[in-house]
Design a protein around this motif. Structure first.
Motif, PDB file in Angstrom:
ATOM      1  N   GLY A  56      16.318  -0.049 -28.369  1.00  0.00           N
ATOM      2  CA  GLY A  56      16.747   1.309 -28.005  1.00  0.00           C
ATOM      3  C   GLY A  56      15.896   1.911 -26.908  1.00  0.00           C
ATOM      4  N   THR A  57      16.282   3.117 -26.496  1.00  0.00           N
ATOM      5  CA  THR A  57      15.572   3.798 -25.412  1.00  0.00           C
ATOM      6  C   THR A  57      14.275   4.414 -25.925  1.00  0.00           C
ATOM      7  N   ILE A  58      13.455   4.848 -24.978  1.00  0.00           N
ATOM      8  CA  ILE A  58      12.177   5.502 -25.337  1.00  0.00           C
ATOM      9  C   ILE A  58      12.442   6.782 -26.120  1.00  0.00           C
ATOM     10  N   TRP A  59      13.515   7.499 -25.738  1.00  0.00           N
ATOM     11  CA  TRP A  59      13.789   8.826 -26.311  1.00  0.00           C
ATOM     12  C   TRP A  59      14.413   8.777 -27.696  1.00  0.00           C
ATOM     13  N   GLU A  60      14.993   7.631 -28.051  1.00  0.00           N
ATOM     14  CA  GLU A  60      15.815   7.531 -29.270  1.00  0.00           C
ATOM     15  C   GLU A  60      15.139   8.070 -30.536  1.00  0.00           C
ATOM     16  N   PRO A  61      13.923   7.592 -30.914  1.00  0.00           N
ATOM     17  CA  PRO A  61      13.305   8.100 -32.153  1.00  0.00           C
ATOM     18  C   PRO A  61      12.987   9.591 -32.102  1.00  0.00           C
ATOM     19  N   PHE A  62      12.676  10.120 -30.912  1.00  0.00           N
ATOM     20  CA  PHE A  62      12.358  11.548 -30.769  1.00  0.00           C
ATOM     21  C   PHE A  62      13.605  12.403 -31.013  1.00  0.00           C
ATOM     22  N   LEU A  63      14.721  11.974 -30.434  1.00  0.00           N
ATOM     23  CA  LEU A  63      15.990  12.700 -30.619  1.00  0.00           C
ATOM     24  C   LEU A  63      16.455  12.614 -32.073  1.00  0.00           C
ATOM     25  N   HIS A  64      16.148  11.489 -32.724  1.00  0.00           N
ATOM     26  CA  HIS A  64      16.532  11.311 -34.134  1.00  0.00           C
ATOM     27  C   HIS A  64      15.705  12.224 -35.040  1.00  0.00           C
ATOM     28  N   GLU A  65      14.401  12.328 -34.767  1.00  0.00           N
ATOM     29  CA  GLU A  65      13.492  13.107 -35.618  1.00  0.00           C
ATOM     30  C   GLU A  65      13.650  14.614 -35.451  1.00  0.00           C
ATOM     31  N   PHE A  66      13.963  15.061 -34.229  1.00  0.00           N
ATOM     32  CA  PHE A  66      13.961  16.497 -33.918  1.00  0.00           C
ATOM     33  C   PHE A  66      14.802  17.355 -34.874  1.00  0.00           C
ATOM     34  N   LYS A  95       5.819  36.865 -34.466  1.00  0.00           N
ATOM     35  CA  LYS A  95       5.709  36.011 -33.273  1.00  0.00           C
ATOM     36  C   LYS A  95       4.830  34.800 -33.602  1.00  0.00           C
ATOM     37  N   GLY A  96       3.759  35.042 -34.371  1.00  0.00           N
ATOM     38  CA  GLY A  96       2.872  33.959 -34.798  1.00  0.00           C
ATOM     39  C   GLY A  96       3.603  32.927 -35.641  1.00  0.00           C
ATOM     40  N   VAL A  97       4.474  33.397 -36.543  1.00  0.00           N
ATOM     41  CA  VAL A  97       5.262  32.499 -37.390  1.00  0.00           C
ATOM     42  C   VAL A  97       6.213  31.655 -36.536  1.00  0.00           C
ATOM     43  N   LEU A  98       6.795  32.281 -35.519  1.00  0.00           N
ATOM     44  CA  LEU A  98       7.680  31.553 -34.594  1.00  0.00           C
ATOM     45  C   LEU A  98       6.895  30.454 -33.869  1.00  0.00           C
ATOM     46  N   TYR A  99       5.671  30.775 -33.449  1.00  0.00           N
ATOM     47  CA  TYR A  99       4.803  29.780 -32.803  1.00  0.00           C
ATOM     48  C   TYR A  99       4.493  28.633 -33.767  1.00  0.00           C
ATOM     49  N   VAL A 100       4.237  28.981 -35.037  1.00  0.00           N
ATOM     50  CA  VAL A 100       3.945  27.963 -36.062  1.00  0.00           C
ATOM     51  C   VAL A 100       5.136  27.017 -36.202  1.00  0.00           C
ATOM     52  N   PHE A 101       6.342  27.596 -36.254  1.00  0.00           N
ATOM     53  CA  PHE A 101       7.566  26.799 -36.382  1.00  0.00           C
ATOM     54  C   PHE A 101       7.722  25.859 -35.188  1.00  0.00           C
ATOM     55  N   ILE A 102       7.652  26.414 -33.976  1.00  0.00           N
ATOM     56  CA  ILE A 102       7.817  25.613 -32.751  1.00  0.00           C
ATOM     57  C   ILE A 102       6.726  24.536 -32.662  1.00  0.00           C
ATOM     58  N   GLY A 103       5.474  24.961 -32.895  1.00  0.00           N
ATOM     59  CA  GLY A 103       4.343  24.039 -32.799  1.00  0.00           C
ATOM     60  C   GLY A 103       4.423  22.896 -33.792  1.00  0.00           C
ATOM     61  N   LEU A 104       4.760  23.216 -35.067  1.00  0.00           N
ATOM     62  CA  LEU A 104       4.849  22.175 -36.097  1.00  0.00           C
ATOM     63  C   LEU A 104       5.971  21.182 -35.810  1.00  0.00           C
ATOM     64  N   VAL A 105       7.100  21.692 -35.337  1.00  0.00           N
ATOM     65  CA  VAL A 105       8.236  20.803 -35.008  1.00  0.00           C
ATOM     66  C   VAL A 105       7.831  19.842 -33.893  1.00  0.00           C
ATOM     67  N   ILE A 106       7.271  20.382 -32.799  1.00  0.00           N
ATOM     68  CA  ILE A 106       6.854  19.533 -31.665  1.00  0.00           C
ATOM     69  C   ILE A 106       5.799  18.528 -32.119  1.00  0.00           C
ATOM     70  N   PHE A 107       4.814  19.009 -32.876  1.00  0.00           N
ATOM     71  CA  PHE A 107       3.716  18.166 -33.354  1.00  0.00           C
ATOM     72  C   PHE A 107       4.233  17.020 -34.225  1.00  0.00           C
TER      73      PHE A 107
END
Length: 492
Positions: A247-257, A295-307
């Motif tokens: 598969g492509t490099i992006w495949e597992p990232f798109l699957h996990e997101f 706003k902090g909670v929103l950052y936590v959500f975004i940060g944890l998902v990316i991480f």
């Protein structure tokens, strides 16, 4: 400097050693497929960005929420309010913890569905809820921490006599996995909020640590009870290691997101609704501070998902591949050396470590330096991963051979070190076993267990998180002993 830029710089310095080790191994003794390396580098980038955003969100979102709720619970002066709040918050903050989801899914995969992830999630969260309530009541009624922990670990020792070796490893791993990126900042702030309402300043300083330690013991007991009730024994398992990923490099990232986004959203909603309800009926914050917390909670959500997308899609596979390949070599010294170095540097990438070390420095007014705590943690975790790999390599060496003398030393030290260091040390044990440990190093150790003949992925592959959770308890208490002796010398 911009707060986000500051966090990015901090995280980059921490994660860089892991990137360097993987790349050095790739170009020397463990060559990896180009797709795997590119996925790892993309994952590392997401880890750095996600961790920086998460830490910023924790500072302005999760920590204040824990503080406000802690003060609110204590202010009520009603034991039943404390009990209900403890049970509710304990259950939902645990079931929200990403590390627990990672471990539960790993258990489900390795056991071939014999132990479903939902069973682990619910039973562990119930255990956490009960023991977090005990921890809150301890602060309210001023019960010494060392007495509670002595009783708790004696009870765990009795339960371990009736627990199978497979579930013994999983139970202690569950304890480490429940104290991760989300639960630790929340629990530390909650205990700080409760203890700050007490009039005795010295007592509150000591009491602001220890809630994480007591809460995480609930996970151990819950899994042990699960084994005793179900009677599941003699399990074997396998870890699928994909040496040539397609598969492509992006495949597992798109699957996990989408999966991770949904998990984190569901996880955060009960805590946010609880806080908003408390704010509406009692706290009544002005619009600006309320908006800042949200706003902090929103950052936590975004940060944890990316991480977590970065960790799951880029880090975990590389960890198992490196462990598998190193264990397959004729020279075992490479596996042992890399195990120690990985433990040494991975702890620096744990998000909750920053929260705890900063709080230790603040609470002690700079007396206990953050760097001293980080060095003690690094050495402890390095030794923990090394000993875990030795256990896989040596037939007949069981997890309890480490844990029993280790916890006897840890409990014995409680009676001679300064009382404030007890809570710090046991909290640090939970903090050390965060997302990076639950993913990269767990995958590394299980990859090695899959490769070594005679080793079993369930019996030998699990238990590493337990070791990582135990060693900092000993090393930080030894640090406390050094500070005690140093202060006595200064007094003379």
């Amino acid at each position: 400097m911009n707060p986000l830029t500051e966090k990015l710089k901090e995280v980059l310095v921490s994660v860089f050693p892991i990137i360097a080790i993987v790349l050095i191994l790739n170009f020397t003794i463990v060559p990896l497929e180009t797709t795997v390396v590119l996925r790892f580098l993309l994952g590392a980038t997401l880890v750095i960005i996600g961790l920086a955003v998460f830490l910023l969100g924790t500072d302005i979102g999760i920590t204040p929420i824990g503080n406000y709720l802690g003060k609110g619970v204590t202010k009520s002066n009603k034991v039943w309010v404390v009990v209900i709040a403890g049970l509710f918050l304990g259950f939902f903050i645990s079931i929200a913890e990403p590390d627990l989801h990672i471990l539960a899914n790993q258990i489900n995969t390795v056991t071939g569905g014999l132990v479903p992830s939902s069973t682990i999630l619910v039973s562990v969260s119930i255990g956490i809820a009960i023991m977090m309530t005990v921890g809150i009541l301890r602060i309210v009624f001023n019960v010494p921490l060392f007495k509670i922990l002595t009783g708790v670990y004696l009870f765990i020792f009795i339960l371990s006599l009736f627990t199978s070796s497979e579930f013994l490893a999983i139970s202690f791993d569950a304890s480490g996995a429940t104290t991760g990126a989300l639960t630790v900042p929340f629990m530390l702030a909650l205990s700080s909020g409760i203890s700050s309402m007490k009039k005795n300043g010295k007592a509150s300083e000591k009491d602001s640590f220890g809630l994480v330690a007591i809460s995480s013991s609930g996970a151990i007991m819950a899994v042990m009870f699960l084994n005793i009730i179900t009677g599941q024994n003699e399990m074997t398992g396998e870890l699928p290691v994909d040496l040539n990923p397609s598969g492509t490099i992006w495949e597992p990232f798109l699957h996990e997101f989408p999966i991770i986004s949904q998990e984190i959203f569901i996880a955060l909603v009960p805590i946010i609704l609880t806080f908003l309800g408390y704010n509406f009926f009692s706290l009544k914050l002005h619009k600006r501070p309320l908006a800042r917390v949200l706003k902090g909670v929103l950052y936590v959500f975004i940060g944890l998902v990316i991480f977590l997308v970065g960790v799951n899609a880029g880090f975990m596979n590389v960890g198992s591949l490196i462990g598998y390949n190193l264990a397959g070599m004729d020279v075992s010294v490479y596996l042992l050396l890399i195990a120690f170095v990985l433990g040494l540097v991975t702890i620096l990438a744990e998000p909750a470590v920053y929260v705890l070390t900063q709080q230790i420095e603040q609470v002690t007014n700079g007396y206990v330096k953050r760097k001293a705590v980080l060095v003690a943690l690094s050495i402890g975790v390095g030794l923990a991963v090394l000993l875990s790999v030795i256990r896989i390599m040596v037939p007949g060496l069981e997890l309890w051979h480490y844990l029993l003398p280790g916890y006897i030393i840890a409990i014995g030290l409680m009676y001679i070190v300064p009382k404030m260091f007890i809570g710090m040390a046991f909290d640090a044990g939970g903090v050390a076993s965060g997302p990076m440990t639950a993913t990269f190093i767990l995958a590394f150790v299980q990859g090695a267990a899959q490769s070594i003949e005679g080793a079993d992925v369930i019996r030998d592959g699990f238990g590493m998180i337990a070791m990582v959770a135990m060693m900092p308890i000993i090393t930080l208490q030894l640090l406390g002993l050094i500070f005690k002796l140093k202060s006595k010398r200064e007094d003379r």
